[in-house]
Design a protein around this motif. Structure first.
Motif, PDB file in Angstrom:
ATOM      1  N   PHE A   1       0.822  -1.209   0.000  1.00  0.00           N
ATOM      2  CA  PHE A   1       0.000   0.000   0.000  1.00  0.00           C
ATOM      3  C   PHE A   1       0.859   1.263   0.000  1.00  0.00           C
ATOM      4  CE2 PHE A   1      -3.409  -2.832   1.604  1.00  0.00           C
ATOM      5  CZ  PHE A   1      -4.421  -2.457   0.726  1.00  0.00           C
ATOM      6  N   ALA A   2       1.912   1.286   0.814  1.00  0.00           N
ATOM      7  CA  ALA A   2       2.789   2.461   0.867  1.00  0.00           C
ATOM      8  C   ALA A   2       3.489   2.676  -0.472  1.00  0.00           C
ATOM      9  CB  ALA A   2       3.816   2.309   1.988  1.00  0.00           C
ATOM     10  N   GLY A   3       3.956   1.585  -1.084  1.00  0.00           N
ATOM     11  CA  GLY A   3       4.600   1.688  -2.389  1.00  0.00           C
ATOM     12  C   GLY A   3       3.648   2.192  -3.454  1.00  0.00           C
ATOM     13  N   LEU A   4       2.407   1.702  -3.440  1.00  0.00           N
ATOM     14  CA  LEU A   4       1.400   2.161  -4.404  1.00  0.00           C
ATOM     15  C   LEU A   4       1.101   3.650  -4.213  1.00  0.00           C
ATOM     16  CD1 LEU A   4      -1.137  -0.824  -4.302  1.00  0.00           C
ATOM     17  CD2 LEU A   4       0.477  -0.295  -6.141  1.00  0.00           C
ATOM     18  N   ALA A   5       1.035   4.085  -2.945  1.00  0.00           N
ATOM     19  CA  ALA A   5       0.746   5.495  -2.664  1.00  0.00           C
ATOM     20  C   ALA A   5       1.841   6.399  -3.212  1.00  0.00           C
ATOM     21  CB  ALA A   5       0.599   5.698  -1.150  1.00  0.00           C
ATOM     22  N   VAL A   6       3.082   6.054  -2.939  1.00  0.00           N
ATOM     23  CA  VAL A   6       4.205   6.867  -3.426  1.00  0.00           C
ATOM     24  C   VAL A   6       4.268   6.817  -4.953  1.00  0.00           C
ATOM     25  CG1 VAL A   6       6.717   7.126  -3.427  1.00  0.00           C
ATOM     26  CG2 VAL A   6       5.532   6.555  -1.303  1.00  0.00           C
ATOM     27  N   ALA A   7       4.125   5.620  -5.515  1.00  0.00           N
ATOM     28  CA  ALA A   7       4.250   5.440  -6.966  1.00  0.00           C
ATOM     29  C   ALA A   7       3.148   6.169  -7.717  1.00  0.00           C
ATOM     30  CB  ALA A   7       4.226   3.952  -7.311  1.00  0.00           C
ATOM     31  N   PHE A   8       1.928   6.164  -7.179  1.00  0.00           N
ATOM     32  CA  PHE A   8       0.837   6.849  -7.870  1.00  0.00           C
ATOM     33  C   PHE A   8       1.148   8.331  -8.000  1.00  0.00           C
ATOM     34  CE2 PHE A   8      -3.254   8.620  -8.790  1.00  0.00           C
ATOM     35  CZ  PHE A   8      -3.907   7.629  -9.505  1.00  0.00           C
ATOM     36  N   ALA A   9       1.666   8.924  -6.930  1.00  0.00           N
ATOM     37  CA  ALA A   9       2.044  10.336  -7.001  1.00  0.00           C
ATOM     38  C   ALA A   9       3.199  10.538  -7.983  1.00  0.00           C
ATOM     39  CB  ALA A   9       2.420  10.839  -5.607  1.00  0.00           C
ATOM     40  N   PHE A  10       4.195   9.655  -7.931  1.00  0.00           N
ATOM     41  CA  PHE A  10       5.320   9.734  -8.872  1.00  0.00           C
ATOM     42  C   PHE A  10       4.832   9.737 -10.319  1.00  0.00           C
ATOM     43  CE2 PHE A  10       8.898   7.730  -6.096  1.00  0.00           C
ATOM     44  CZ  PHE A  10       9.134   8.967  -5.528  1.00  0.00           C
ATOM     45  N   ARG A  11       3.960   8.788 -10.635  1.00  0.00           N
ATOM     46  CA  ARG A  11       3.511   8.630 -12.010  1.00  0.00           C
ATOM     47  C   ARG A  11       2.718   9.844 -12.507  1.00  0.00           C
ATOM     48  NH1 ARG A  11       2.917   3.340 -13.883  1.00  0.00           N
ATOM     49  NH2 ARG A  11       2.187   4.315 -15.820  1.00  0.00           N
ATOM     50  N   THR A  12       2.228  10.642 -11.583  1.00  0.00           N
ATOM     51  CA  THR A  12       1.440  11.813 -11.974  1.00  0.00           C
ATOM     52  C   THR A  12       2.181  13.115 -11.680  1.00  0.00           C
ATOM     53  OG1 THR A  12       0.305  11.696  -9.821  1.00  0.00           O
ATOM     54  CG2 THR A  12      -0.754  10.620 -11.684  1.00  0.00           C
ATOM     55  N   GLY A  13       3.506  13.018 -11.542  1.00  0.00           N
ATOM     56  CA  GLY A  13       4.334  14.209 -11.433  1.00  0.00           C
ATOM     57  C   GLY A  13       4.420  14.822 -10.058  1.00  0.00           C
ATOM     58  N   LEU A  14       4.028  14.095  -9.016  1.00  0.00           N
ATOM     59  CA  LEU A  14       4.061  14.623  -7.653  1.00  0.00           C
ATOM     60  C   LEU A  14       4.949  13.759  -6.771  1.00  0.00           C
ATOM     61  CD1 LEU A  14       0.240  15.358  -7.283  1.00  0.00           C
ATOM     62  CD2 LEU A  14       2.043  17.037  -7.709  1.00  0.00           C
ATOM     63  N   PHE A  15       5.418  14.325  -5.682  1.00  0.00           N
ATOM     64  CA  PHE A  15       6.306  13.612  -4.771  1.00  0.00           C
ATOM     65  C   PHE A  15       5.659  13.619  -3.391  1.00  0.00           C
ATOM     66  CE2 PHE A  15      10.981  13.201  -3.232  1.00  0.00           C
ATOM     67  CZ  PHE A  15      10.825  11.832  -3.172  1.00  0.00           C
ATOM     68  N   ASN A  16       4.937  12.571  -3.078  1.00  0.00           N
ATOM     69  CA  ASN A  16       4.192  12.488  -1.823  1.00  0.00           C
ATOM     70  C   ASN A  16       5.070  11.916  -0.715  1.00  0.00           C
ATOM     71  OD1 ASN A  16       2.307  12.295   0.177  1.00  0.00           O
ATOM     72  ND2 ASN A  16       1.018  10.769  -0.836  1.00  0.00           N
ATOM     73  N   ILE A  17       5.667  12.812   0.071  1.00  0.00           N
ATOM     74  CA  ILE A  17       6.475  12.388   1.214  1.00  0.00           C
ATOM     75  C   ILE A  17       5.596  12.182   2.448  1.00  0.00           C
ATOM     76  CG2 ILE A  17       8.532  12.968   2.601  1.00  0.00           C
ATOM     77  CD1 ILE A  17       9.163  12.540  -0.228  1.00  0.00           C
ATOM     78  N   GLY A  18       4.312  12.469   2.312  1.00  0.00           N
ATOM     79  CA  GLY A  18       3.417  12.388   3.462  1.00  0.00           C
ATOM     80  C   GLY A  18       2.714  11.067   3.628  1.00  0.00           C
ATOM     81  N   VAL A  19       3.182  10.022   2.955  1.00  0.00           N
ATOM     82  CA  VAL A  19       2.528   8.712   3.066  1.00  0.00           C
ATOM     83  C   VAL A  19       2.516   8.225   4.506  1.00  0.00           C
ATOM     84  CG1 VAL A  19       2.721   6.271   2.421  1.00  0.00           C
ATOM     85  CG2 VAL A  19       2.989   8.051   0.686  1.00  0.00           C
ATOM     86  N   GLU A  20       3.593   8.498   5.244  1.00  0.00           N
ATOM     87  CA  GLU A  20       3.656   8.068   6.646  1.00  0.00           C
ATOM     88  C   GLU A  20       2.526   8.679   7.460  1.00  0.00           C
ATOM     89  OE1 GLU A  20       5.051   6.150  10.072  1.00  0.00           O
ATOM     90  OE2 GLU A  20       5.758   5.886   8.020  1.00  0.00           O
ATOM     91  N   GLY A  21       2.317   9.978   7.319  1.00  0.00           N
ATOM     92  CA  GLY A  21       1.244  10.635   8.060  1.00  0.00           C
ATOM     93  C   GLY A  21      -0.129  10.180   7.609  1.00  0.00           C
ATOM     94  N   GLN A  22      -0.304  10.000   6.304  1.00  0.00           N
ATOM     95  CA  GLN A  22      -1.585   9.526   5.777  1.00  0.00           C
ATOM     96  C   GLN A  22      -1.884   8.113   6.253  1.00  0.00           C
ATOM     97  OE1 GLN A  22      -0.556  10.168   1.668  1.00  0.00           O
ATOM     98  NE2 GLN A  22      -0.183  12.329   2.128  1.00  0.00           N
ATOM     99  N   LEU A  23      -0.844   7.307   6.378  1.00  0.00           N
ATOM    100  CA  LEU A  23      -1.004   5.954   6.903  1.00  0.00           C
ATOM    101  C   LEU A  23      -1.468   5.992   8.360  1.00  0.00           C
ATOM    102  CD1 LEU A  23       1.287   2.926   6.271  1.00  0.00           C
ATOM    103  CD2 LEU A  23       0.791   3.537   8.631  1.00  0.00           C
ATOM    104  N   LEU A  24      -0.886   6.895   9.145  1.00  0.00           N
ATOM    105  CA  LEU A  24      -1.243   6.983  10.562  1.00  0.00           C
ATOM    106  C   LEU A  24      -2.691   7.430  10.758  1.00  0.00           C
ATOM    107  CD1 LEU A  24       1.976   8.541  12.174  1.00  0.00           C
ATOM    108  CD2 LEU A  24       1.185   6.177  12.317  1.00  0.00           C
TER     109      LEU A  24
END
Length: 350
Positions: free
Chosen positions: A66-89
């Motif tokens: 799930f964490a990998g999918l979250a980061v990758a989805f943002a990557f693939r659409t030109g964004l860098f989501n460093i907040g996956v940890e907080g969103q997970l919490l």
């Protein structure tokens, strides 16, 4: 850069990254006076050697997907989501909250609790998405800061809202639990749960949305070139927000897996879980594609679970185990450097 390579070269790059990490980790163990063969044997034995360890490894793999999918989805659409940890919490706490707040049949209660985790993660990611779209505030800065807000907000909610000033909440009832008596028996009472099937389903959804839908095409187009996408009539701001929301939903689902499955309750976090940050390396190693993310998550699950047993079976100190794991992750995250070197070698050979 990866687009310049053939399919087998794209597979070769992460494999080289892992091999280099294992070699350097072995050198570190040798220099420190420990046997790397025994160390790595213990690592594999502690992750795949018995039914219990296999179950624990699969349980580790679930949130990494799930964490990998979250980061990758943002990557693939030109964004860098460093907040996956907080969103997970926040997804974790929201799912537990719903699990404890209602008394419903499982067929309703469990999906509702899981959905609460996804919605919480999506809403938490909506904020940096909105700021990026409307004010062009860089999402990296906002998501990093929101990780800390999420950590302390979740701790407050656990202590003063969901529990009676305790460090942990009550366990979620069976009607909202992902735990499985079948898996407990099969894996000698490990914490493996049904979440692994949800993670694999999420990977399929990730692939379908990005590769097979008009929305996915627009999201990727905006990530590739916002000006061209706007000229083509696409709503750039809407797609930026949508991308962050979907990314956050994946992260929130990862938290729900922990809250409803692995632990079955919420508790005060003295520090970040690290899963969201490791998701960056999982996405990079997996090449931001669904199948690659599953394989990368499997590697991380093996490393993390094996590292718990490695000191006991091989005598390698815990601190050294952490160094070895960090070295492997470093080379995994440096796969773009390896890609660059391969590109230079290929040009030199012409």
């Amino acid at each position: 850069m990866f687009n310049q390579f053939s399919r087998w070269q794209k597979i070769l790059i992460p494999v080289i990254s892992v091999i280099l990490g294992l070699i350097v980790g072995a050198i570190v163990m040798l220099v420190s006076g420990y046997n790397p063969i025994e160390g790595y044997t213990a690592l594999l034995s502690g992750s795949l050697g018995e039914g219990f360890y296999i179950g624990e490894t699969v349980r580790q793999i679930t949130p990494y997907i799930f964490a990998g999918l979250a980061v990758a989805f943002a990557f693939r659409t030109g964004l860098f989501n460093i907040g996956v940890e907080g969103q997970l919490l926040v997804g974790w706490v929201a799912s537990v909250w719903v699990g404890l707040a209602f008394d419903l049949p499982k067929v309703i209660h469990l999906p509702m609790a899981i959905l609460a985790g996804a919605v919480a993660g999506a809403l938490w990611a909506f904020i940096p998405g909105l700021l990026k779209a409307k004010l062009r505030v860089h999402e990296v800065i906002v998501t990093i800061m929101m990780n800390y807000i999420a950590l302390h907000l979740c701790n407050y909610l656990v202590r003063y809202v969901i529990s009676d000033e305790q460090n942990t909440t009550d366990r979620v009832p069976e009607s909202a639990s992902l735990k499985s008596p079948f898996f407990e028996t099969l894996t000698e009472f490990s914490t493996m749960h049904y979440g692994i099937f949800l993670a694999l389903a999420a990977a399929i959804i990730y692939f379908v949305v990005l590769e097979k839908t008009t929305t996915g095409f627009e999201l990727r187009s905006v990530g590739f070139n916002q000006h061209a996408s706007e000229y083509a009539g696409m709503n750039v701001n809407r797609n930026i927000i949508l991308s962050m929301v979907i990314s956050g939903a994946f992260a929130g689902l990862g938290g729900a897996m922990e809250g409803l499955g692995t632990f079955g309750y919420g508790f005060i976090h003295g520090a970040f879980s690290g899963v969201g940050f490791d998701g960056i390396a999982v996405a990079l190693l997996g090449g931001n594609v669904a199948s690659g993310i599953i394989l990368a998550a499997a590697l991380f699950g093996i490393l993390k679970q094996g590292a718990l047993i490695m000191p006991l079976q091989s005598g390698v100190p815990t601190e050294l185990v952490e160094i070895v794991i960090a070295i492997i992750i470093f080379f995994v995250a440096s796969s773009y450097i390896i890609a660059y070197l391969l590109q230079r070698l290929r040009k030199g050979a012409k």
